[in-house]
Design a protein around this motif. Structure first.
Motif, short mmCIF file in Angstrom:
data_model
loop_
_atom_site.label_atom_id
_atom_site.label_comp_id
_atom_site.label_asym_id
_atom_site.label_seq_id
_atom_site.Cartn_x
_atom_site.Cartn_y
_atom_site.Cartn_z
N GLY A 222 46.34 -53.05 -71.80
CA GLY A 222 46.47 -53.40 -70.39
C GLY A 222 45.11 -53.63 -69.75
N ILE A 223 44.17 -52.74 -70.06
CA ILE A 223 42.82 -52.87 -69.49
C ILE A 223 42.20 -54.19 -69.95
CG2 ILE A 223 40.47 -51.94 -69.56
CD1 ILE A 223 41.70 -49.15 -69.65
N LEU A 224 42.42 -54.53 -71.23
CA LEU A 224 41.83 -55.77 -71.75
C LEU A 224 42.37 -56.97 -70.97
CD1 LEU A 224 40.14 -57.35 -73.76
CD2 LEU A 224 42.12 -57.41 -75.27
N LEU A 225 43.70 -57.01 -70.74
CA LEU A 225 44.26 -58.14 -70.01
C LEU A 225 43.66 -58.19 -68.60
CD1 LEU A 225 48.00 -58.21 -71.10
CD2 LEU A 225 46.12 -59.65 -71.86
N GLY A 226 43.49 -57.02 -68.01
CA GLY A 226 42.88 -56.97 -66.67
C GLY A 226 41.46 -57.50 -66.69
N VAL A 227 40.71 -57.08 -67.72
CA VAL A 227 39.31 -57.51 -67.83
C VAL A 227 39.23 -59.02 -68.04
CG1 VAL A 227 37.35 -57.44 -69.42
CG2 VAL A 227 38.30 -55.33 -68.54
N ILE A 228 40.16 -59.56 -68.85
CA ILE A 228 40.17 -61.00 -69.06
C ILE A 228 40.46 -61.71 -67.73
CG2 ILE A 228 41.37 -62.91 -70.18
CD1 ILE A 228 41.83 -61.06 -72.57
#
Lengths: 393, 428
Positions: A222-228
């Protein structure tokens, strides 16, 4: 990425789909394509990966995604801003240690010292800089704010003086080496070379339980998608244009009345925050951190992932980081004696034949096949003009 | 070029992500109860299948590879020998080798892979303390066994690790006893900057304080550092009776060259080293090391019939010029000890093996070793050796009998308060 997708028109079915007024919107830039892109990413990470991967492989993927979070920030600072951040290990390390200190303290019984401090017996009471990390409300913001703040201060100092290029790379690498050496030397309060290990209490969830480790994987995904999403926003915004302009024509940006040093400082700080977040994610899924993981070599490994993936694209760094880490694991399991030669060979191939990274593979492929209408050389976004075109495509 | 709606899309995408995230977390926590029971039950991994997989986890690349590859080779030799003599519990062993890559988190990752993907019955390997500390939670959480073959700084006794290298009271303390017998009054400590030297030196300082010795200097260099002229100068100025060397790896090459060129040698200022074995002597060059002291539990020259057979078998397999060393011997021994425990227990179940461990003996190349079930270390004979000019190490003193392992130094009054074995100090 945008341009490449549009140009794949060779297959008749694909051409038909693209000309369809509704389905075609999936292929053209715009809100629908962006939304469906994130949806596909979400489905892959949240549904497909847990179904097809074993618990062990899923946790490995979680570790790779932590690297991908770091890579996304490097893509912004290096790919878009031209800052060769050879020392992201510093910020990765600060985020990782902030998280690790909190997890270590939360599993230590009230009134006792963490296990390694008892073992080395150099301190009688908890060092003062450890104390605030026992509170989640301090530790979690610190993961992001501390690296960003340090990067901002360093950036504000050096970019204003015109330090860029190789000098910046050397300086950032020296920072990584310095932090690692400092931590090793302070064995009694930092755990030294062993680092902080055996972190098994994630905000009350027992990490010895595979189900909880799966939950940590989902959080990281989830954090990765947010960071992207944040990186995308920054890349394609007015600021993103300014960042690319600063990379390609520093003096002109200045003459136009902008402060290029400030533009670079912001990119550096954002990439540092993302590295910190990646470090915290790494600690959560691996359950340990030590200076060797934040030193010069892992810092370079981050850069390699980004370079292989394609540094100036949105998804290139992310896919590169995951791809390189996955390839390394697969090669080392298949050929434990010689895998590093295989990996090195792959890096050389990519750098020699695809200097823009794997994200530029479709363009290069088309150039080879000679199917490109006006027979231009392959478009390599990282080389300057391409990046702007990509944003506008 | 930039359209306003993109911003809102990115925002909504972030929101969707957050929702997905929450949904995912929710479902996992609900699932927690039924799945938790499936957590790595410790079964007998020798019972299923026609063969028994065993994990060999050593650094085959990176800075530690030069040492750890020899340990892996030695483990493979033991596997071959055991298979040739009928295997374990009547089944052949299948070694699965993984590369720890001199990178500590990689050790944890590969350990997990060997346990959960390859379903190995036991794992053998690790060298640095850092790699062991990273693997420890993996083995404890999976309740599977690791056999660790290298001398280390003590102060540890994991229920899922068997330590077949020396702990401090089988290597460092005997070396200090030897120096004391020789009349050494002042010591200079030189070490690499990591956990083993720092912890060892703390123990040495406590010993010195209790035995009327004086520490006249203590210096550390980062692993791999090669600049020793300042340290050598200060050794020369301090004129200690002896130097205690806990340097590891490449640094030794530079240290010894600079030591000799400063005019120091075994006659003027002897050095006792605890990380230099036959392999390292060859790398540094025997001419720099002649007559200097080392402390281990095994040398290639150790005079037992088992060692003659071990050295011959090793050199037949890997080449007549290949030396054998203490960690290699400890690794070789660990595999035989595991076999003996599994056969006594009639099972590879880690709990059954632990229960069968106490008192298991093996006539190892270093002499008879016995497992101490209480801390899962082994009784080992301490041996002080002198390096000869042809690169061999000859024994000049030994402890006479195997020493009972005491990882927390509980049997030594001067060591009280050195470790976590003492009551935990409270934070203010």
């Amino acid at each position: 990425m945008n341009t490449t997708l549009q140009k794949i028109t060779s297959h008749p079915l694909l051409a038909k789909l693209q000309s369809n007024p509704y389905i075609g919107r999936l292929f053209r830039p715009g809100p629908i394509r962006t939304f469906s892109g994130f949806l596909v990413g979400g489905i892959l990470l949240f549904l497909i990966a847990p179904l097809v991967l074993s618990q062990f492989r899923l946790e490995l993927l979680g570790k790779y995604l932590a690297f991908a979070i770091v890579a996304s920030g490097i893509g912004l600072a290096w790919g878009r801003g031209g800052l060769l951040t050879l020392g992201q290990g510093v910020f990765f390390g600060i985020g990782a240690y902030a998280m690790a200190m909190h997890l270590k303290l939360s599993q230590t019984p009230e009134g006792q010292l963490p296990d390694f401090m008892q073992l080395y017996g150099e301190v009688e009471s908890l060092p003062s800089y450890w104390v605030p990390f026992q509170y989640a409300w301090f530790a979690i913001p610190a993961i992001i704010i501390l690296p960003a703040l340090i990067a901002y201060l360093v950036g504000a100092m050096i970019f204003r003086r015109g330090v860029r290029g190789a000098y910046f790379a050397i300086l950032s690498q020296a920072l990584a080496a310095a932090l690692a050496i400092f931590i090793v030397g302070q064995q009694g309060t930092t755990g030294g070379t062993n680092g902080l290990t055996n972190l098994n209490n994630f905000f009350g969830y027992d990490l010895d339980d595979p189900v909880n480790r799966k939950m940590v994987y989902f959080i990281i995904a989830g954090i990765l998608l947010g960071v992207i999403a944040i990186t995308r926003q920054l890349m394609f915004s007015r600021y993103g244009e300014l960042l690319v302009a600063t990379r390609d024509a520093y003096q002109r940006v200045r003459f136009l009345g902008y402060n290029p040093a400030r533009v670079l400082t912001v990119a550096f700080a954002v990439s540092a925050a993302m590295a910190g977040l990646g470090g915290a994610a790494f600690v959560s899924i691996v359950g340990a951190i030590n200076p060797a993981s934040i030193d010069v070599v892992p810092s370079i490994a981050f850069i390699i992932g980004v370079a292989v993936g394609g540094r100036s694209t949105l998804l290139g760094p992310v896919l590169g980081a995951v791809g390189v880490a996955w390839f390394g694991t697969a090669a080392s399991e298949a050929y434990p004696d010689s895998w590093q030669y295989i990996q090195g060979g792959m890096f050389i191939l990519v750098v020699a034949f695809l200097p823009g990274g794997l994200a530029t593979l479709p363009a290069a492929f088309r150039a080879i096949k000679g199917k490109w209408d006006d027979r231009k050389p392959p478009e390599i976004p990282s080389m300057g003009s391409g990046a702007v075109q990509e944003a506008s495509a | 070029m930039i359209t306003l709606h993109k911003r809102s899309v990115a925002a909504s995408a972030t929101a969707i992500t957050a929702l997905l995230l929450l949904a995912a977390c929710g479902s996992t926590t609900e699932e927690a109860a039924p799945e938790a029971s499936a957590t790595m039950a410790t079964e007998d991994r020798c019972a299923t299948g026609d063969t028994i997989p065993v994990g060999l986890l050593n650094s085959l690349s990176g800075t530690m590879a030069i040492s750890e590859v020899t340990v892996r080779d030695s483990l493979l030799l033991a596997v071959d020998e055991i298979n040739a003599s009928g295997g374990v519990l009547g089944k052949q062993l299948v070694p699965i080798s993984e590369d720890g890559a001199s990178d500590w988190p990689t050790f944890a990752e590969k350990a997990q892979k060997l346990i959960s993907e390859d379903k190995v019955a036991a794992t053998f390997g690790g060298w640095t303390s850092s790699s062991r500390k990273q693997m420890l939670p993996v083995f404890e959480s999976a309740k599977e066994l690791l056999f660790y073959p290298v001398q280390y700084e003590g102060l540890e006794a994991s229920p899922y690790i068997f330590y077949t290298g020396a702990t401090t009271n089988q290597q460092i303390i005997p070396a200090l006893d030897y120096l004391k017998e020789e009349g050494v009054k002042t010591l200079y400590l030189v070490g690499s900057d990591y956990v083993f030297p720092r912890t060892a030196n703390k123990e040495i300082a406590a010993y010195a304080a209790a035995n009327g010795m004086e520490i006249v200097g203590e210096d550390y260099k980062p692993l791999g550092n090669t600049e020793f002229s300042a340290i050598v100068d200060s050794i020369k100025a301090a004129k200690p009776d002896a130097v205690f060397n806990t340097l590891n790896g490449d640094s030794n090459v530079a240290f010894w060259k600079q030591y000799k060129s400063a005019g120091l040698d075994a006659k003027t200022t002897p050095v006792v080293s605890v990380s230099i074995a036959e392999e390292e002597v060859a790398a540094i060059g025997p001419e720099y090391l002649t007559d200097q002291l080392v402390s281990w539990n095994y040398y290639q020259t150790t005079d037992t019939p088992e060692n003659a057979a071990f050295v011959k078998a090793y050199q037949d397999k890997y080449g007549a010029d290949k030396p054998t060393s203490d960690p290699m011997e400890a690794a070789y021994t660990s595999l035989y000890l595991w076999k003996a425990m599994a056969e006594k227990a009639g099972s590879c179940n880690p709990e059954a093996i632990k229960a069968a461990a106490d008192g298991i003996t093996f006539a190892a190349p270093e002499g008879l070793v016995t497992i101490d079930g209480a801390n899962q270390h082994i009784y080992k004979t301490a041996r002080i050796g002198k390096i000869t000019d042809d690169g061999q190490i000859v024994e000049v003193w030994n402890s006479g009998e195997p020493i009972k392992p005491d990882p927390f130094l509980e049997g030594y009054d001067w060591a009280a308060g050195l470790s976590g074995a003492s009551p935990a100090p409270s934070s203010s």
